[in-house]
Design a protein around this motif. Structure first.
Motif, PDB file in Angstrom:
ATOM      1  N   THR A  36       3.081   1.090  -8.363  1.00 22.51           N
ATOM      2  CA  THR A  36       2.972   0.368  -7.350  1.00 22.51           C
ATOM      3  C   THR A  36       1.866   0.733  -6.210  1.00 22.51           C
ATOM      4  OG1 THR A  36       4.548   1.471  -5.916  1.00 22.51           O
ATOM      5  CG2 THR A  36       5.424  -0.230  -7.323  1.00 22.51           C
ATOM      6  N   SER A  37       1.126   1.684  -6.566  1.00 20.72           N
ATOM      7  CA  SER A  37       0.060   2.064  -5.839  1.00 20.72           C
ATOM      8  C   SER A  37      -1.153   1.174  -6.011  1.00 20.72           C
ATOM      9  CB  SER A  37      -0.322   3.636  -6.092  1.00 20.72           C
ATOM     10  OG  SER A  37      -1.061   3.457  -7.229  1.00 20.72           O
ATOM     11  N   LEU A  38      -1.896   1.142  -4.884  1.00 26.31           N
ATOM     12  CA  LEU A  38      -3.100   0.087  -4.907  1.00 26.31           C
ATOM     13  C   LEU A  38      -4.163   0.877  -5.719  1.00 26.31           C
ATOM     14  CD1 LEU A  38      -3.259  -1.349  -1.171  1.00 26.31           C
ATOM     15  CD2 LEU A  38      -2.834  -2.645  -3.489  1.00 26.31           C
ATOM     16  N   PRO A  39      -4.974   0.328  -6.319  1.00 26.86           N
ATOM     17  CA  PRO A  39      -6.210   0.911  -6.996  1.00 26.86           C
ATOM     18  C   PRO A  39      -7.107   1.013  -5.760  1.00 26.86           C
ATOM     19  CG  PRO A  39      -6.216  -1.416  -7.495  1.00 26.86           C
ATOM     20  CD  PRO A  39      -4.880  -1.097  -6.872  1.00 26.86           C
ATOM     21  N   ARG A  40      -7.754   2.240  -6.165  1.00 29.31           N
ATOM     22  CA  ARG A  40      -8.865   2.784  -5.104  1.00 29.31           C
ATOM     23  C   ARG A  40     -10.362   2.448  -5.607  1.00 29.31           C
ATOM     24  NH1 ARG A  40      -7.059   5.074  -0.369  1.00 29.31           N
ATOM     25  NH2 ARG A  40      -9.280   5.536   0.020  1.00 29.31           N
ATOM     26  N   ILE A  41     -11.122   1.962  -5.040  1.00 31.07           N
ATOM     27  CA  ILE A  41     -12.715   1.721  -5.440  1.00 31.07           C
ATOM     28  C   ILE A  41     -13.484   2.407  -4.706  1.00 31.07           C
ATOM     29  CG2 ILE A  41     -14.366   0.214  -5.842  1.00 31.07           C
ATOM     30  CD1 ILE A  41     -12.483  -2.209  -5.891  1.00 31.07           C
ATOM     31  N   VAL A  42     -14.311   3.136  -5.350  1.00 26.37           N
ATOM     32  CA  VAL A  42     -15.317   4.223  -5.157  1.00 26.37           C
ATOM     33  C   VAL A  42     -16.977   3.612  -5.263  1.00 26.37           C
ATOM     34  CG1 VAL A  42     -16.211   6.624  -4.743  1.00 26.37           C
ATOM     35  CG2 VAL A  42     -13.729   5.969  -5.254  1.00 26.37           C
ATOM     36  N   VAL A  43     -17.451   3.302  -4.082  1.00 24.06           N
ATOM     37  CA  VAL A  43     -18.725   2.964  -4.169  1.00 24.06           C
ATOM     38  C   VAL A  43     -19.773   4.228  -3.936  1.00 24.06           C
ATOM     39  CG1 VAL A  43     -20.548   1.280  -3.264  1.00 24.06           C
ATOM     40  CG2 VAL A  43     -18.163   0.770  -3.681  1.00 24.06           C
TER      41      VAL A  43
ATOM     42  N   ARG B 121       0.915  -1.220   0.084  1.00 23.44           N
ATOM     43  CA  ARG B 121      -0.051  -0.125  -0.041  1.00 23.44           C
ATOM     44  C   ARG B 121       0.994   1.169  -0.074  1.00 23.44           C
ATOM     45  NH1 ARG B 121      -5.268   0.174   1.891  1.00 23.44           N
ATOM     46  NH2 ARG B 121      -4.857  -1.853   2.893  1.00 23.44           N
ATOM     47  N   VAL B 122       0.528   2.242  -0.824  1.00 24.88           N
ATOM     48  CA  VAL B 122       1.227   3.583  -1.036  1.00 24.88           C
ATOM     49  C   VAL B 122       0.246   4.427  -0.768  1.00 24.88           C
ATOM     50  CG1 VAL B 122       2.633   4.891  -2.337  1.00 24.88           C
ATOM     51  CG2 VAL B 122       2.786   2.619  -2.786  1.00 24.88           C
ATOM     52  N   ASP B 123       0.257   4.872   0.870  1.00 26.63           N
ATOM     53  CA  ASP B 123      -0.880   5.950   1.166  1.00 26.63           C
ATOM     54  C   ASP B 123      -0.508   7.288   0.727  1.00 26.63           C
ATOM     55  OD1 ASP B 123      -1.769   4.252   3.808  1.00 26.63           O
ATOM     56  OD2 ASP B 123      -2.594   4.203   2.258  1.00 26.63           O
ATOM     57  N   ALA B 124       0.909   7.547   0.871  1.00 25.39           N
ATOM     58  CA  ALA B 124       1.396   9.042   0.576  1.00 25.39           C
ATOM     59  C   ALA B 124       1.228   9.452  -0.818  1.00 25.39           C
ATOM     60  CB  ALA B 124       2.757   9.009   1.133  1.00 25.39           C
ATOM     61  N   VAL B 125       1.110   8.417  -1.600  1.00 25.68           N
ATOM     62  CA  VAL B 125       0.799   8.881  -3.224  1.00 25.68           C
ATOM     63  C   VAL B 125      -0.212   8.298  -3.841  1.00 25.68           C
ATOM     64  CG1 VAL B 125       2.281   8.896  -5.455  1.00 25.68           C
ATOM     65  CG2 VAL B 125       3.770   8.718  -3.334  1.00 25.68           C
ATOM     66  N   PRO B 126      -1.395   9.049  -3.731  1.00 31.42           N
ATOM     67  CA  PRO B 126      -2.525   8.341  -4.189  1.00 31.42           C
ATOM     68  C   PRO B 126      -2.681   8.026  -5.420  1.00 31.42           C
ATOM     69  CG  PRO B 126      -2.912  10.704  -3.760  1.00 31.42           C
ATOM     70  CD  PRO B 126      -1.464  10.539  -3.192  1.00 31.42           C
ATOM     71  N   HIS B 127      -2.073   8.645  -6.387  1.00 34.57           N
ATOM     72  CA  HIS B 127      -2.147   8.401  -7.642  1.00 34.57           C
ATOM     73  C   HIS B 127      -0.922   7.612  -8.241  1.00 34.57           C
ATOM     74  CE1 HIS B 127      -5.212  11.167  -8.535  1.00 34.57           C
ATOM     75  NE2 HIS B 127      -4.736  12.001  -7.723  1.00 34.57           N
ATOM     76  N   GLY B 128      -0.215   6.913  -7.335  1.00 37.31           N
ATOM     77  CA  GLY B 128       0.926   5.996  -7.936  1.00 37.31           C
ATOM     78  C   GLY B 128       2.044   6.652  -7.746  1.00 37.31           C
ATOM     79  N   SER B 129       2.984   5.642  -7.595  1.00 37.25           N
ATOM     80  CA  SER B 129       4.428   6.061  -7.666  1.00 37.25           C
ATOM     81  C   SER B 129       5.121   5.232  -8.776  1.00 37.25           C
ATOM     82  CB  SER B 129       5.107   5.912  -6.508  1.00 37.25           C
ATOM     83  OG  SER B 129       5.088   4.499  -5.988  1.00 37.25           O
ATOM     84  N   ILE B 130       6.494   5.244  -9.018  1.00 34.84           N
ATOM     85  CA  ILE B 130       7.197   4.634 -10.165  1.00 34.84           C
ATOM     86  C   ILE B 130       8.240   3.700  -9.322  1.00 34.84           C
ATOM     87  CG2 ILE B 130       8.780   4.810 -12.174  1.00 34.84           C
ATOM     88  CD1 ILE B 130       5.706   5.517 -12.555  1.00 34.84           C
ATOM     89  N   THR B 131       8.106   2.507  -9.567  1.00 32.92           N
ATOM     90  CA  THR B 131       9.089   1.557  -8.943  1.00 32.92           C
ATOM     91  C   THR B 131       9.825   0.540  -9.618  1.00 32.92           C
ATOM     92  OG1 THR B 131       7.817   1.851  -6.723  1.00 32.92           O
ATOM     93  CG2 THR B 131       9.427   0.009  -6.914  1.00 32.92           C
ATOM     94  N   PHE B 132      10.976   0.269  -9.516  1.00 33.61           N
ATOM     95  CA  PHE B 132      11.850  -0.514 -10.448  1.00 33.61           C
ATOM     96  C   PHE B 132      11.215  -2.056 -10.176  1.00 33.61           C
ATOM     97  CE2 PHE B 132      14.994  -4.015 -10.637  1.00 33.61           C
ATOM     98  CZ  PHE B 132      15.586  -3.767 -11.905  1.00 33.61           C
TER      99      PHE B 132
END
Length: 411
Positions: free
Chosen positions: A221-228, A176-187
């Motif tokens: 590597t960020s987790l996708p977020r689902i909005v209901v 989980r990457v909470d600090a970067v809601p739109h994702g981050s680039i990881t090797f």
């Protein structure tokens, strides 16, 4: 404390007899009037005695899905030391009244009563308090008192297993990457260079060792977020039978199923309501702080334009059990907030037949949310294809929605 019709008649007779006896000098009438007055006074003193009762309740279980069995065990104990309690008692269970036998309950003794809690309707079923009624032997005075607290039984929407869960724009590979809601680039890995790759991505040390250009492959590597988003407007669910909108109940079941599937896959999920009714806020105060197991970290909000109803200590299933239809809030305001905040990358909108005319506001969110799914419940006719370019799932109930959901090939 109240006086019965018999007691009222006897009290009036006592006054008349005493008045006539003193006025006309008839001692017999005076004696009869005095006896009637004494009887009423004794009845008041007898009924005023307050028995010492201890009431314990045990719900098994206290959280169930709609239609599942739930039992309540009530134990009444006479903690007094001198007198036996001979009372009339009834326990309140939702809209029902359950009689409780408390006849000749000796000091230190107890009685246990078990009964079923109605779970045919989703919601919070209040059980208790115990209502104890005491009468004098002549039936002249009646006193009703309450014992014990009220215990809520949460009737959650039924959960239908979903095999497919939207993964959004990217699947997390290392947490989980909470600090970067739109994702981050990881090797992620190395691969051979192809024409068009940026030279700044070349890993020169490995290229020198293997003798050809190697390029770093990076992933989000960020987790996708689902909005209901659950549409709980009265206008969205116009068809009701005995005060129950089955389309709204089916939408609640679908919301519970999607939230549970997301939590099972360890994906962040946010549950929103178009309107934030007052009873939802009151129910959140009465609910426990831990919520259902495994759902405590799920965010629950109201989606009004002003953000009313945000937060709260309850889990999403408790909120779905407490939420009701409301006149407040519009789908346009909820869509404006979703566009402004961009809470995730997969949006699931659940509405009724009356909400199909407002799907244009949802279609305008496709630029902010890569994947938008709309569930329409209770409609007599299928939603016209190509409604705003949305993926629309028409379903009669929660089970049909689950079957259609698992059959979706693209998100």
């Amino acid at each position: 404390m109240g006086i019965t019709a018999r007691g009222t008649g006897l009290l009036v007779a006592a006054v008349l007899l005493l008045g006539a006896g003193f006025r006309f000098g008839y001692p017999e009438l005076t004696v009869l009037g005095a006896a009637a007055g004494v009887a009423v006074a004794v009845a008041v003193l007898s009924a005023a005695w307050r028995p010492r009762l201890q009431v314990r309740r045990q719900a098994d279980p206290d959280r169930v899905a709609r239609g599942e069995p739930a039992a309540m065990t009530l134990t009444v104990r006479n903690v007094g030391r001198l007198r036996s309690a001979s009372l009339l008692a009834a326990d309140r269970c939702g809209d029902q009244v359950v009689p409780v036998p408390v006849l000749r309950l000796r000091p230190g003794a107890d009685t246990t009563v078990g009964y079923e809690v109605p779970t045919a309707r989703r919601g919070v079923v209040p059980v208790g308090p115990l209502r104890v009624t005491r009468r004098d032997p002549l039936g002249l005075v009646v006193v009703a008192r309450s014992y014990g607290d009220s215990v809520p039984v949460w009737v959650h929407p039924k959960i239908h297993p979903l095999r497919a869960v939207p993964t959004g724009a990217g699947r997390s590979l290392d947490g989980r990457v909470d600090a970067v809601p739109h994702g981050s680039i990881t090797f992620d890995s190395l691969r051979e260079y192809v024409v068009g790759d940026e030279l700044r991505r070349v890993h020169w040390r490995t290229s020198a060792r293997v003798g050809e250009l190697m390029v770093r492959e990076n992933v989000d590597t960020s987790l996708p977020r689902i909005v209901v988003l659950l549409d709980n407007r009265l206008a969205a669910h116009p068809q009701r039978v005995r005060g129950v909108a089955e389309s709204f109940e089916a939408a609640c079941e679908a919301a519970a199923s999607v939230v549970t599937a997301a939590v099972r896959e360890d994906l962040p999920v946010t549950l929103l309501f178009v309107a934030a009714p007052d009873d939802l806020a009151e129910a959140s105060t009465a609910a426990t702080h831990h919520g259902p197991a495994g759902l405590g970290g799920t965010e629950v909000h109201g989606a009004g334009a002003d953000g009313a109803g945000d937060g709260g200590p309850t889990g999403p299933l408790d909120r779905l059990a407490a939420v009701s239809l409301s006149d407040e809030g519009t789908l346009e305001a909820a869509a404006a907030r979703l566009r402004r905040d961009r809470l995730g990358d997969t949006l699931v909108v659940l509405t009724g037949p009356g909400g199909r005319d407002d799907l244009g506001h949802v279609g305008a969110l496709r630029g902010a949310y890569p994947s938008v799914v709309v569930g329409v419940f209770g409609a007599t006719e299928p939603t016209p294809p190509g409604t705003g370019g949305l993926l629309v799932v028409d379903a009669a109930d929660g089970a049909a929605f689950a079957a259609e959901w698992d059959g979706v090939r693209r998100w």
